[in-house]
Every structure is written in C-alpha cells, then in structure tokens.
Motif scaffolding. Structure first.
Motif, mmCIF file in Angstrom:
data_model
loop_
_atom_site.group_PDB
_atom_site.id
_atom_site.type_symbol
_atom_site.label_atom_id
_atom_site.label_comp_id
_atom_site.label_asym_id
_atom_site.label_seq_id
_atom_site.Cartn_x
_atom_site.Cartn_y
_atom_site.Cartn_z
ATOM 1 N N ARG A 161 -39.971 -8.584 6.301
ATOM 2 C CA ARG A 161 -39.175 -9.520 5.498
ATOM 3 C C ARG A 161 -39.096 -9.074 4.045
ATOM 4 N N PHE A 162 -40.214 -8.644 3.493
ATOM 5 C CA PHE A 162 -40.234 -8.200 2.100
ATOM 6 C C PHE A 162 -39.341 -6.972 1.912
ATOM 7 N N ASN A 163 -39.428 -6.016 2.810
ATOM 8 C CA ASN A 163 -38.635 -4.793 2.652
ATOM 9 C C ASN A 163 -37.143 -5.045 2.863
ATOM 10 N N ARG A 164 -36.783 -5.931 3.795
ATOM 11 C CA ARG A 164 -35.363 -6.275 3.961
ATOM 12 C C ARG A 164 -34.829 -6.926 2.691
ATOM 13 N N ALA A 165 -35.613 -7.816 2.118
ATOM 14 C CA ALA A 165 -35.190 -8.490 0.890
ATOM 15 C C ALA A 165 -35.086 -7.500 -0.262
ATOM 16 N N LEU A 166 -36.007 -6.551 -0.343
ATOM 17 C CA LEU A 166 -35.979 -5.563 -1.412
ATOM 18 C C LEU A 166 -34.777 -4.633 -1.268
ATOM 19 N N GLU A 167 -34.459 -4.267 -0.038
ATOM 20 C CA GLU A 167 -33.287 -3.425 0.208
ATOM 21 C C GLU A 167 -32.008 -4.148 -0.220
ATOM 22 N N GLN A 168 -31.894 -5.413 0.132
ATOM 23 C CA GLN A 168 -30.725 -6.191 -0.260
ATOM 24 C C GLN A 168 -30.648 -6.336 -1.779
ATOM 25 N N PHE A 169 -31.789 -6.546 -2.401
ATOM 26 C CA PHE A 169 -31.855 -6.669 -3.856
ATOM 27 C C PHE A 169 -31.328 -5.402 -4.521
ATOM 28 N N CYS A 170 -31.737 -4.244 -4.037
ATOM 29 C CA CYS A 170 -31.303 -2.971 -4.624
ATOM 30 C C CYS A 170 -29.810 -2.728 -4.404
ATOM 31 N N GLN A 171 -29.295 -3.184 -3.292
ATOM 32 C CA GLN A 171 -27.866 -3.018 -3.032
ATOM 33 C C GLN A 171 -27.021 -3.821 -4.010
ATOM 34 N N GLU A 172 -27.575 -4.892 -4.524
ATOM 35 C CA GLU A 172 -26.835 -5.767 -5.434
ATOM 36 C C GLU A 172 -27.051 -5.409 -6.902
ATOM 37 N N LYS A 173 -27.977 -4.498 -7.183
ATOM 38 C CA LYS A 173 -28.286 -4.108 -8.562
ATOM 39 C C LYS A 173 -27.946 -2.625 -8.737
ATOM 40 N N ALA A 174 -26.924 -2.355 -9.538
ATOM 41 C CA ALA A 174 -26.452 -0.978 -9.701
ATOM 42 C C ALA A 174 -27.526 -0.069 -10.285
ATOM 43 N N ALA A 175 -28.402 -0.599 -11.122
ATOM 44 C CA ALA A 175 -29.415 0.225 -11.774
ATOM 45 C C ALA A 175 -30.573 0.576 -10.849
ATOM 46 N N CYS A 176 -30.680 -0.136 -9.716
ATOM 47 C CA CYS A 176 -31.856 -0.004 -8.851
ATOM 48 C C CYS A 176 -31.581 0.861 -7.632
ATOM 49 N N GLN A 177 -32.575 1.597 -7.241
ATOM 50 C CA GLN A 177 -32.504 2.414 -6.028
ATOM 51 C C GLN A 177 -33.829 2.292 -5.285
ATOM 52 N N LEU A 178 -33.745 2.020 -3.999
ATOM 53 C CA LEU A 178 -34.943 1.940 -3.158
ATOM 54 C C LEU A 178 -35.239 3.322 -2.597
ATOM 55 N N LEU A 179 -36.415 3.825 -2.866
ATOM 56 C CA LEU A 179 -36.770 5.153 -2.386
ATOM 57 C C LEU A 179 -36.830 5.181 -0.861
ATOM 58 N N PRO A 180 -36.296 6.228 -0.231
ATOM 59 C CA PRO A 180 -36.385 6.352 1.226
ATOM 60 C C PRO A 180 -37.730 6.944 1.638
ATOM 61 N N LEU A 181 -38.786 6.252 1.273
ATOM 62 C CA LEU A 181 -40.140 6.777 1.463
ATOM 63 C C LEU A 181 -40.749 6.232 2.750
ATOM 64 N N MET A 182 -41.181 7.137 3.605
ATOM 65 C CA MET A 182 -41.886 6.765 4.837
ATOM 66 C C MET A 182 -43.126 7.648 4.954
ATOM 67 N N LEU A 183 -44.237 7.131 4.474
ATOM 68 C CA LEU A 183 -45.475 7.913 4.511
ATOM 69 C C LEU A 183 -46.065 7.889 5.917
ATOM 70 N N PRO A 184 -46.603 9.015 6.371
ATOM 71 C CA PRO A 184 -47.209 9.048 7.706
ATOM 72 C C PRO A 184 -48.519 8.275 7.734
ATOM 73 N N LEU A 185 -48.978 7.942 8.922
ATOM 74 C CA LEU A 185 -50.246 7.244 9.082
ATOM 75 C C LEU A 185 -51.270 8.150 9.773
ATOM 76 N N THR A 186 -51.168 9.432 9.495
ATOM 77 C CA THR A 186 -52.137 10.397 10.010
ATOM 78 C C THR A 186 -53.455 10.251 9.255
ATOM 79 N N PRO A 187 -54.561 10.770 9.817
ATOM 80 C CA PRO A 187 -55.863 10.615 9.154
ATOM 81 C C PRO A 187 -55.895 11.128 7.723
ATOM 82 N N ASP A 188 -55.103 12.170 7.419
ATOM 83 C CA ASP A 188 -55.139 12.725 6.059
ATOM 84 C C ASP A 188 -54.194 12.001 5.104
#
Length: 225
Positions: A161-188
């Motif tokens: 829910r938080f990430n969907r709302a943040l994505e929508q927020f960035c779409q409505e704000k020209a100055a904002c960009q949501l990073l396409p960050l997907m960190l792995p969940l590997t042990p390291d």
C-alpha cells in the motif's frame, strides 16, 4: 507482541563513522543532498565510504564537481524529518530521500504518511526550486528472514500500500522520481542485524541513483537552447 519481540531481539547497529559533507570531482557543478533515516545514514556498514553517501559520491565524482551533504538519523520518520528542512542547505540540484520504513513500522496510515511526504518535499523545493527529488521505494520487509508470520504478512500488505501510494505521488509531482530499486534478499544483501543494507546493497542503491541523476542531466544538457 511479535513485533515487540523482533524489535527486542534485533541488534542495534551504530551509524558509521566518516564525513557527512564534502567536495570532490571535476566538471559541471552539482549540489547533492541525501536525507533520511538509518539506511540513508549508512547503518549496516563500518564507514560512510561503504554506505550510500560514499558510494554514490564516488560514482558521481567523474562527471561532476560535487558538493554534497548528508542529513540522516536512525529512527527518523517522515514527520520528524520535517524539522530538518530548515537546517538543510538551500539551492541544491538533487535531493535523494530514504524515508518510510519507520512510518511503515508505526501505526500511521498511508494518507497521513503521504501528507507528511508532501509537506517535506514542498519545503525542500521551496528552498531549492528546480531540484530533482529522488525517492526510494520501501523495501520488502515482509520477505526479510527476520520477520515471521503473521507479522510478515502484515508488513507485506502495508509495504504494498505504501509503495503504490508513493508511486502515484511521484507520478503527480514533476520534480519527483521514484527509483526503480529492487534489492536482492540474498545472504550478502543484508547487514548483520538482518534488517539494514550491506555494503553490496548500498552499492546497488548508489548505482541506481547515479544512473537516474546522469540520465536526467543528460536530457537537460541535450535540450535545444
């Protein structure tokens, strides 16, 4: 009760040593502000050189004469960070924000969090008109090994829910960009506390942010005058 148990059992890692501002590099001037919580502060590694600030500034230094500043503290919520706006430097070109995890772990609802986010960014842009604002998505806490059911399921639903709302927020704000960050969940990918990023994850985060900054400024440099 499960959340309190996890909090009690999770080691409290310190913020790393190292500089929190500086100048380096050659080229076009770029003023960078990194703002946020314990992840922005670099918790999980021993020195800022291995954290987000150190790795990002090294990646940007070959391209810019970089003036950078880190304002971050463990435990900060978005509302609490509003107090830092008046202390933040004015006239910066890029603002990288890491906030939301402490809000997610609190009882706050999405709309109140978005209101605080909007107020924070509004204040930052008032001090730095035209700045590029990079927002970091919330990590998949519910998938972290430290969190078990039923707490893991609650965190997954809140994070979505938080990430969907943040994505929508960035779409409505020209100055904002949501990073396409997907960190792995590997042990390291996680620090010794099983919660904060490791040096390898900070590297991936820094690479993602530097690519967004370089791409944005490349577009601006190639626009016809």
């Amino acid at each position: 009760m499960q959340a309190l148990w996890v909090k009690w059992r999770t080691p409290r890692l310190p913020e790393p040593d190292g500089e929190r501002s500086g100048e380096l590099g050659e080229g076009k001037p770029l003023r960078l502000l990194i703002l946020g919580d314990s992840a922005a502060a670099g918790v999980g590694v021993s020195h800022q050189d291995k954290a987000l600030s150190g790795q990002l500034t090294r990646l940007l230094a070959p391209h810019y004469r970089l003036n950078w500043c880190l304002h971050a503290k463990s435990g900060m919520t978005t509302a609490q960070t509003l107090k830092f706006v008046q202390q933040a430097p004015n006239g910066v070109d890029v603002i990288l924000i890491s906030l939301g995890v402490n809000d997610l772990l609190s009882p706050i609802d999405v709309q109140r969090w978005l209101a605080s986010t909007g107020a924070l960014i509004g204040g930052l842009l008032e001090a730095s008109p035209g700045a590029m604002v990079l927002l970091t998505p919330l990590p998949p806490l519910g998938n972290f090994p430290r969190f078990k059911q039923p707490l893991a399921g609650v965190l997954r639903r809140r994070e979505a829910r938080f990430n969907r709302a943040l994505e929508q927020f960035c779409q409505e704000k020209a100055a904002c960009q949501l990073l396409p960050l997907m960190l792995p969940l590997t042990p390291d990918a996680l620090a010794s506390d099983g919660f904060h990023p490791s040096a390898a994850s900070y590297r991936l985060w820094a690479e993602c942010a530097s690519q967004a900054i370089l791409a944005r400024h490349l577009i601006e440099d190639t626009r016809p005058v």
